[in-house]
Motif scaffolding. Sequence first.
Motif: not given
Length: 370
Positions: A95-121
Amino acid sequence: MDRDLMDSDSFRFGLALEGTGWHPASWLVSPVTDAEEIFGGGYWTSWGRAAAAGGVDFVTLEDGLSLQTDRFATADHARDRVRGRLDPVVTAAVLLATTDIGEVVVSRNVTHTDPFHVAAQMASLAAIGPGRVVWRPQVSADARDAVVVGGRATPGLQPEDVYVPTRIARRLRDLFRDAEDYVRTVRELWHTFPGESLGSGDTFLRRDMVAPLEVTGAERYPAAGPLTVPVLSVPRVAVLAHHALEPYRLAAAVADRVFVTPSEEHPIPSLLQAFREVERLTPDAVETEVYADVAVVLGDTQEHAEARLARLNEAAGLVWAQDTYVFVGTTERLARELADWRERFGLRGVRLRPAVLAEDGDRIVHELVR
């Protein structure tokens, strides 16, 4: 609708993208007939472009570790429901690369993921779309998720708990405290590789500006970094907070934006009062922008909207209920209600969940916002 009524400078619209819509029967009435279509980039790009062209300010993408189900935390074997979704980070990149939408709100699980990888994503997405990325940390309240991904067992909500705020708070207190720690860790990691450290010419990197964290207040997630991605634009953080102490505390402590979920029992005025009180009592809290989160079934008339919902419920074999207010009516009445919320209570915006994307999403884009 008269755009002056809902001036985009003071009130922002969001479209919640989810499969063919949020109603369980949305697939049965959708013009999409090939299930593979909703797992292709073209489907999401078309909706991102339509939303941007129609004046929608942001779209939201859901995350989930278990297959969707009609009854919370209970697996089913339905064949006529949308099941499965693309990874929201990948979809956001498209969406960011192909559209002009102002913002994309991305949900990301925090209970079963690692903060380093989410921060990098999130930093990677922000590099693709500077100033256009919002991260929504999502607490896993479904005990099935731990089994699916092999994560630690967690206290999950039961179906009867979902609409009772006190039960949500009691069962998930520790998970929300962990989530606060997680988000703080991600925010700290975003400072370990600042965009200002990038040079030019013979100097690619000012190495003295890239370093691991010397001190972190994280208890459960003591990641040190540094990140492997330069943070060219710091993403904003949004929290979906149901009417309960722990979600409100999480939003007040770490979020720039909060989506509140009104209902007949807890209308917007009482939600705002409760959230601001929690915010006032939360150490180091900065005033958070408040948005409403509303599901919608729209029609040409009130009767038409009600008839549409009745047909959807009949097709699904259930009465549709969400974890928030379900508005049933015309776009004109919805516009008046939202304008009233903005003028009387100072809401910053709204996220709208269309029952059927092809019908209600289209009306949002072409009748409500335009």
